[in-house]
Write a protein that holds these residues in place. Structure first.
Motif, short mmCIF file in Angstrom:
data_model
loop_
_atom_site.label_atom_id
_atom_site.label_comp_id
_atom_site.label_asym_id
_atom_site.label_seq_id
_atom_site.Cartn_x
_atom_site.Cartn_y
_atom_site.Cartn_z
N TYR A 75 0.85 -1.18 0.00
CA TYR A 75 0.00 0.00 0.00
C TYR A 75 0.89 1.24 0.00
N ASN A 76 0.74 2.09 -1.01
CA ASN A 76 1.60 3.29 -1.11
C ASN A 76 0.73 4.52 -1.29
N TRP A 77 0.23 5.04 -0.18
CA TRP A 77 -0.63 6.22 -0.20
C TRP A 77 -0.71 6.76 1.22
N VAL A 78 -1.63 7.66 1.51
CA VAL A 78 -1.66 8.34 2.80
C VAL A 78 -2.01 7.36 3.92
N GLY A 79 -1.43 7.60 5.08
CA GLY A 79 -1.60 6.68 6.19
C GLY A 79 -3.01 6.59 6.73
N SER A 80 -3.80 7.63 6.57
CA SER A 80 -5.18 7.61 7.08
C SER A 80 -6.04 6.57 6.37
N GLU A 81 -5.66 6.17 5.16
CA GLU A 81 -6.45 5.22 4.38
C GLU A 81 -5.87 3.80 4.43
N ALA A 82 -4.77 3.61 5.12
CA ALA A 82 -4.09 2.30 5.14
C ALA A 82 -4.92 1.27 5.89
N ARG A 83 -5.12 0.12 5.25
CA ARG A 83 -5.82 -1.00 5.89
C ARG A 83 -5.09 -2.29 5.53
N CYS A 84 -4.74 -3.05 6.54
CA CYS A 84 -4.04 -4.32 6.34
C CYS A 84 -4.96 -5.31 5.61
N ARG A 85 -4.36 -6.14 4.75
CA ARG A 85 -5.11 -7.16 4.00
C ARG A 85 -4.62 -8.53 4.49
N PRO A 86 -5.28 -9.11 5.48
CA PRO A 86 -4.79 -10.35 6.09
C PRO A 86 -4.73 -11.54 5.15
N GLU A 87 -5.40 -11.47 4.00
CA GLU A 87 -5.33 -12.59 3.06
C GLU A 87 -3.98 -12.67 2.35
N PHE A 88 -3.15 -11.63 2.50
CA PHE A 88 -1.82 -11.63 1.90
C PHE A 88 -0.78 -12.09 2.91
N ARG A 89 0.21 -12.81 2.41
CA ARG A 89 1.25 -13.36 3.27
C ARG A 89 2.09 -12.25 3.91
N VAL A 90 2.37 -11.21 3.15
CA VAL A 90 3.15 -10.07 3.65
C VAL A 90 2.41 -8.77 3.34
N ASN A 91 2.27 -7.93 4.35
CA ASN A 91 1.63 -6.63 4.19
C ASN A 91 2.63 -5.51 4.46
N ILE A 92 2.74 -4.58 3.51
CA ILE A 92 3.68 -3.46 3.64
C ILE A 92 2.91 -2.17 3.37
N ALA A 93 3.07 -1.20 4.26
CA ALA A 93 2.50 0.13 4.05
C ALA A 93 3.65 1.11 3.84
N ARG A 94 3.54 1.92 2.80
CA ARG A 94 4.53 2.97 2.56
C ARG A 94 3.80 4.31 2.56
N THR A 95 4.20 5.18 3.49
CA THR A 95 3.52 6.45 3.62
C THR A 95 4.46 7.48 4.22
N THR A 96 3.95 8.68 4.46
CA THR A 96 4.80 9.76 4.94
C THR A 96 3.95 10.79 5.66
N PHE A 97 4.58 11.61 6.48
CA PHE A 97 3.89 12.73 7.13
C PHE A 97 4.92 13.80 7.48
N GLU A 98 4.51 15.09 7.36
CA GLU A 98 5.49 16.18 7.37
C GLU A 98 5.76 16.80 8.73
N THR A 99 5.02 16.43 9.77
CA THR A 99 5.23 17.09 11.06
C THR A 99 5.97 16.17 12.04
N ASP A 100 6.12 16.63 13.29
CA ASP A 100 6.95 15.89 14.24
C ASP A 100 6.23 14.72 14.90
N ARG A 101 5.01 14.42 14.46
CA ARG A 101 4.28 13.24 14.93
C ARG A 101 3.21 12.91 13.90
N ILE A 102 2.77 11.66 13.90
CA ILE A 102 1.71 11.28 12.95
C ILE A 102 0.37 11.37 13.68
#
Length: 267
Positions: A75-102
């Motif tokens: 998953y490569n998009w904003v963190g607010s929309e990230a949802r794990c897909r348990p049917e997949f063997r490996v789940n990876i989220a790639r995201t970013t945020f510009e301030t000192d905390r998410i």
């Protein structure tokens, strides 16, 4: 013979966002490496905005690919929309945020993934301190370094001044456009043979920008403002590169930047 890894890549691919540019390049990398990829494009309705037909055809060809097995979900998009897909063997989220905390709401869901990839060393610290405890990897944004060469065709600009500053941004406060315009209008005069060229997405952004500039004062009464030119339409990848080559300096006094690399947005 080793079976290829099957990857579902979700994100944006067609519009002018920097993450869409990164996903297009990532898709090409995975394809050339021999992985079997299907994409879920969150911007499928924007196919005809900027990209050449050949690029749209290549990207969309991955939308209906069949994956024989659910190996990797990326998953490569904003963190607010990230949802794990348990049917997949490996789940990876790639995201970013510009301030000192998410945002607090991101943490629980990101911790459901096997790994979280971030675009900067800064985000390794901010995500960790915000409670993300799964493995964090520094994976910078994907872009074509060879495309951004000063040699090559330039865009023909109807600008008579000898030196042109260029700035490309969404009209958001964190981009620092207010600081840019204030500094430019205070530092230069009409007679300085210099210009600022601003690239925004649409006419609405142009109108807001012009309204903001109309409220700024010049250093001395009666002096003329240095010229500011505005491009207010979407541009394709090749024209964006030509635009960079046609100017002399890029400026963007951003207040927050979690990603890295040159600005390749088509905005």
């Amino acid at each position: 013979m080793k079976k290829p890894v099957n990857i579902l890549l979700e994100g944006i691919f067609y519009n002018g966002h920097g993450l869409a540019e990164g996903n297009r390049i990532l898709l090409g990398i995975l394809d050339r490496a021999g992985y079997r990829v299907r994409i879920e494009a969150r911007d499928a309705s924007e196919k005809d905005l900027t990209l050449p037909a050949r690029d749209v055809a290549y990207i969309s060809s991955f939308e209906n690919n069949r994956l024989p097995s659910n190996d990797v979900y990326l998953y490569n998009w904003v963190g607010s929309e990230a949802r794990c897909r348990p049917e997949f063997r490996v789940n990876i989220a790639r995201t970013t945020f510009e301030t000192d905390r998410i945002p607090a709401g991101w943490t629980h869901e990101l911790n459901q993934f096997d790994e979280v990839w971030v675009q900067s060393w800064f985000n390794l610290q901010t995500f960790s301190s915000s409670g993300v405890h799964v493995p964090l990897r520094h994976i910078p944004n994907f872009f074509d370094m060879h495309r951004f060469s000063p040699k090559g065709p330039k865009l023909s600009l109807p600008i008579p001044e000898s030196f042109i500053f260029l700035s490309v941004f969404d009209l958001k406060k964190r981009k620092g456009y207010d600081a840019l315009l204030q500094a430019y209008l205070q530092e230069f005069r009409y007679e300085d043979d210099i210009a600022l060229l601003v690239k925004v997405r649409d006419e609405i952004a142009k109108e807001r920008l012009e309204h903001y500039m109309s409220q700024l004062s010049v250093p001395s009464a009666g002096s003329r403002r240095p010229p500011v030119y505005i491009i207010d339409q979407m541009m394709g990848p090749e024209d964006i590169v030509k635009l960079y080559r046609s100017c002399h300096a890029f400026v963007l006094p951003t207040r927050g930047r979690a990603g890295g690399g040159p600005s390749s947005k088509l905005c």
